[in-house]
Scaffold this active site. Sequence first.
Site, PDB file in Angstrom:
ATOM      1  NE  ARG A 228      -4.298  -1.220   0.078  1.00 29.58           N
ATOM      2  CZ  ARG A 228      -4.472  -2.008  -0.403  1.00 29.58           C
ATOM      3  NH1 ARG A 228      -3.770  -2.278  -1.487  1.00 29.58           N
ATOM      4  NH2 ARG A 228      -5.676  -2.878  -0.552  1.00 29.58           N
ATOM      5  CG  HIS A 276      -3.226   0.130  -6.671  1.00 32.45           C
ATOM      6  ND1 HIS A 276      -3.734   0.613  -5.617  1.00 32.45           N
ATOM      7  CD2 HIS A 276      -3.092  -1.746  -6.192  1.00 32.45           C
ATOM      8  CE1 HIS A 276      -3.992  -0.492  -4.650  1.00 32.45           C
ATOM      9  NE2 HIS A 276      -3.895  -1.620  -5.435  1.00 32.45           N
TER      10      HIS A 276
HETATM   11  P1  NDP Z   1      -1.671 -11.593   4.561  1.00 32.55           P
HETATM   12  O1  NDP Z   1      -2.497 -11.403   5.445  1.00 32.55           O
HETATM   13  O2  NDP Z   1      -1.719 -12.761   3.555  1.00 32.55           O
HETATM   14  O3  NDP Z   1      -0.556 -11.142   4.475  1.00 32.55           O
HETATM   15  C1  NDP Z   1       0.366 -10.319   5.587  1.00 32.55           C
HETATM   16  C2  NDP Z   1       1.111 -10.454   6.137  1.00 32.55           C
HETATM   17  O4  NDP Z   1       1.933  -9.698   6.821  1.00 32.55           O
HETATM   18  C3  NDP Z   1       1.447 -11.428   7.053  1.00 32.55           C
HETATM   19  O5  NDP Z   1       2.673 -12.020   6.736  1.00 32.55           O
HETATM   20  C4  NDP Z   1       1.733 -10.764   8.262  1.00 32.55           C
HETATM   21  O6  NDP Z   1       2.255 -11.029   9.411  1.00 32.55           O
HETATM   22  C5  NDP Z   1       2.283  -9.403   7.638  1.00 32.55           C
HETATM   23  N1  NDP Z   1       2.065  -7.997   8.610  1.00 32.55           N
HETATM   24  C6  NDP Z   1       0.726  -7.759   8.905  1.00 32.55           C
HETATM   25  N2  NDP Z   1       2.085  -6.536  10.122  1.00 32.55           N
HETATM   26  C7  NDP Z   1       2.785  -6.513  10.679  1.00 32.55           C
HETATM   27  C8  NDP Z   1       3.890  -6.158  11.498  1.00 32.55           C
HETATM   28  N3  NDP Z   1       3.062  -5.013  11.748  1.00 32.55           N
HETATM   29  N4  NDP Z   1       4.897  -6.697  11.655  1.00 32.55           N
HETATM   30  C9  NDP Z   1       5.302  -7.897  10.340  1.00 32.55           C
HETATM   31  N5  NDP Z   1       4.935  -8.206   9.847  1.00 32.55           N
HETATM   32  C10 NDP Z   1       3.168  -7.800  10.040  1.00 32.55           C
HETATM   33  O7  NDP Z   1      -2.062 -10.148   3.037  1.00 32.55           O
HETATM   34  P2  NDP Z   1      -1.580 -10.585   1.376  1.00 32.55           P
HETATM   35  O8  NDP Z   1      -0.308 -11.466   1.115  1.00 32.55           O
HETATM   36  O9  NDP Z   1      -3.464 -11.135   0.726  1.00 32.55           O
HETATM   37  O10 NDP Z   1      -1.559  -9.526   0.646  1.00 32.55           O
HETATM   38  C11 NDP Z   1      -0.577  -8.401   1.725  1.00 32.55           C
HETATM   39  C12 NDP Z   1      -1.280  -6.638   1.162  1.00 32.55           C
HETATM   40  O11 NDP Z   1      -0.448  -7.008  -0.163  1.00 32.55           O
HETATM   41  C13 NDP Z   1      -3.038  -6.770   0.963  1.00 32.55           C
HETATM   42  O12 NDP Z   1      -2.869  -6.419   2.015  1.00 32.55           O
HETATM   43  C14 NDP Z   1      -3.009  -5.294  -0.034  1.00 32.55           C
HETATM   44  O13 NDP Z   1      -2.706  -4.070   0.845  1.00 32.55           O
HETATM   45  C15 NDP Z   1      -2.123  -5.743  -1.313  1.00 32.55           C
HETATM   46  N6  NDP Z   1      -2.311  -6.166  -2.406  1.00 32.55           N
HETATM   47  C16 NDP Z   1      -1.847  -4.880  -3.327  1.00 32.55           C
HETATM   48  C17 NDP Z   1      -2.549  -5.628  -4.893  1.00 32.55           C
HETATM   49  C18 NDP Z   1      -1.792  -4.879  -5.127  1.00 32.55           C
HETATM   50  O14 NDP Z   1      -1.845  -4.918  -6.408  1.00 32.55           O
HETATM   51  N7  NDP Z   1      -0.912  -3.857  -5.576  1.00 32.55           N
HETATM   52  C19 NDP Z   1      -3.407  -6.412  -4.920  1.00 32.55           C
HETATM   53  C20 NDP Z   1      -3.567  -6.736  -4.085  1.00 32.55           C
HETATM   54  C21 NDP Z   1      -2.996  -7.000  -2.572  1.00 32.55           C
HETATM   55  P3  NDP Z   1       1.499 -12.982   9.497  1.00 32.55           P
HETATM   56  O15 NDP Z   1       2.181 -13.945   8.993  1.00 32.55           O
HETATM   57  O16 NDP Z   1       2.870 -12.974  11.264  1.00 32.55           O
HETATM   58  O17 NDP Z   1       0.205 -12.236  10.093  1.00 32.55           O
HETATM   59  C1  OXD Z   2      -6.387  -5.548  -3.055  1.00 34.72           C
HETATM   60  C2  OXD Z   2      -5.941  -4.505  -4.052  1.00 34.72           C
HETATM   61  O1  OXD Z   2      -6.018  -5.317  -1.590  1.00 34.72           O
HETATM   62  O2  OXD Z   2      -5.952  -4.765  -5.595  1.00 34.72           O
HETATM   63  O3  OXD Z   2      -6.696  -6.070  -3.031  1.00 34.72           O
HETATM   64  O4  OXD Z   2      -4.864  -3.842  -3.692  1.00 34.72           O
END
Ligand code: NDP
Ligand code: OXD
Length: 313
Positions: A228, A276
């Site tokens: 993000r 994005h």
């Molecule tokens: P998940 O919830 O599966 O994974 C999130 C990861 O981040 C987990 O490993 C979590 O740790 C870690 N995390 C969260 N908070 C912290 C912290 N404070 N310190 C350290 N690690 C942290 O999410 P996804 O993989 O499905 O998606 C990730 C992000 O990608 C989404 O939230 C979104 O913002 C972004 N995204 C962007 C897209 C784009 O087109 N640019 C498309 C889709 C998603 P833990 O394993 O311990 O829970």
């Molecule tokens: C998502 C994105 O969070 O597209 O799925 O950014």
Amino acid sequence: MTILVAAPELATTPWANALRRYAPDRRVVVHGTDDYAPDAVRYALVWRPPQGLLAGLANLEVIFNLGAGVDALLADPSLPDRPVVRLVDQDMATRMGEWITLQVLTHHRQALDYWRQQQARQWCEREQPAAGAVRVGLMGYGVLAAHCARILAAIGFRLHGWTRTHRAADVPLYVGPSERAAFLAQTDILVVLLPLTAHTRGILDADLLAGLARDGALGGPILVNAGRGGLQNEADILAALRSGALRGASLDVFQTEPLPPDDPLWAAPNLVITPHCAAVSQPSSAAAIVAEQMARYEAGAPLACVVERGRGY
Ligand code: NDP
Ligand code: OXD
């Protein structure tokens, strides 16, 4: 029973049509287009819905987010206390795997330098480290990062991840703030797939960038962020690219989207910008997942991929 689609930034017709295909026994309405009785709405499929909209749906049972990240939805102070289900979709993981791999290889194989050489009609081979000499650190090791890691591992990169909690993983993991410095110190290419939460906002700042490895095979660290824009201190990233503290970067997300035409990042050296688009949700695959969740829920099974509001993802 009515399903409401509220996604003002998306083309909603394909979403409504896909839902009608996978859930033919339901009435699907689109906010802003169709008439509907708010009290009849049982499920809402949303992407950045107008704030307050969901609070007005008295019989709403489940909120389905049409993307993986829920930061915008959770920012609505009137969001009703109903389960929020985020999108976890193999199609999205595949697309993210493509984008991350493209960016990692762009920097690893010096594509920007070769492009500049081509513009100058220069034939000049550059020294090329092996993938096995390059350490990729995945910041956030959730659904999407774990998928990307499998592709990067097959290419031969050395991988490690950083998470909030201990979990099983197929790469070495560093956990929490106390292990962040050790994680960064051995990272040549930082791949960021973190959610935006109170703990991660602004995390990609000068302090973090200064902690990345400087002794790597690429001659300087690389930042790749598809998480993000709110994770980024963009002034710090710009300064690091200009000073050479960052050798290069690829950013898909920004604090302000669309990135304004006069933003200085457009002209930053060695920066790849995409709008994005790393992994855009697709109605055809996502609607099937949502319809299946509704059927499971109505059969009494627990919903999958429910957001933990307290942690913000
Ligand atoms: P998940 O919830 O599966 O994974 C999130 C990861 O981040 C987990 O490993 C979590 O740790 C870690 N995390 C969260 N908070 C912290 C912290 N404070 N310190 C350290 N690690 C942290 O999410 P996804 O993989 O499905 O998606 C990730 C992000 O990608 C989404 O939230 C979104 O913002 C972004 N995204 C962007 C897209 C784009 O087109 N640019 C498309 C889709 C998603 P833990 O394993 O311990 O829970
Ligand atoms: C998502 C994105 O969070 O597209 O799925 O950014």
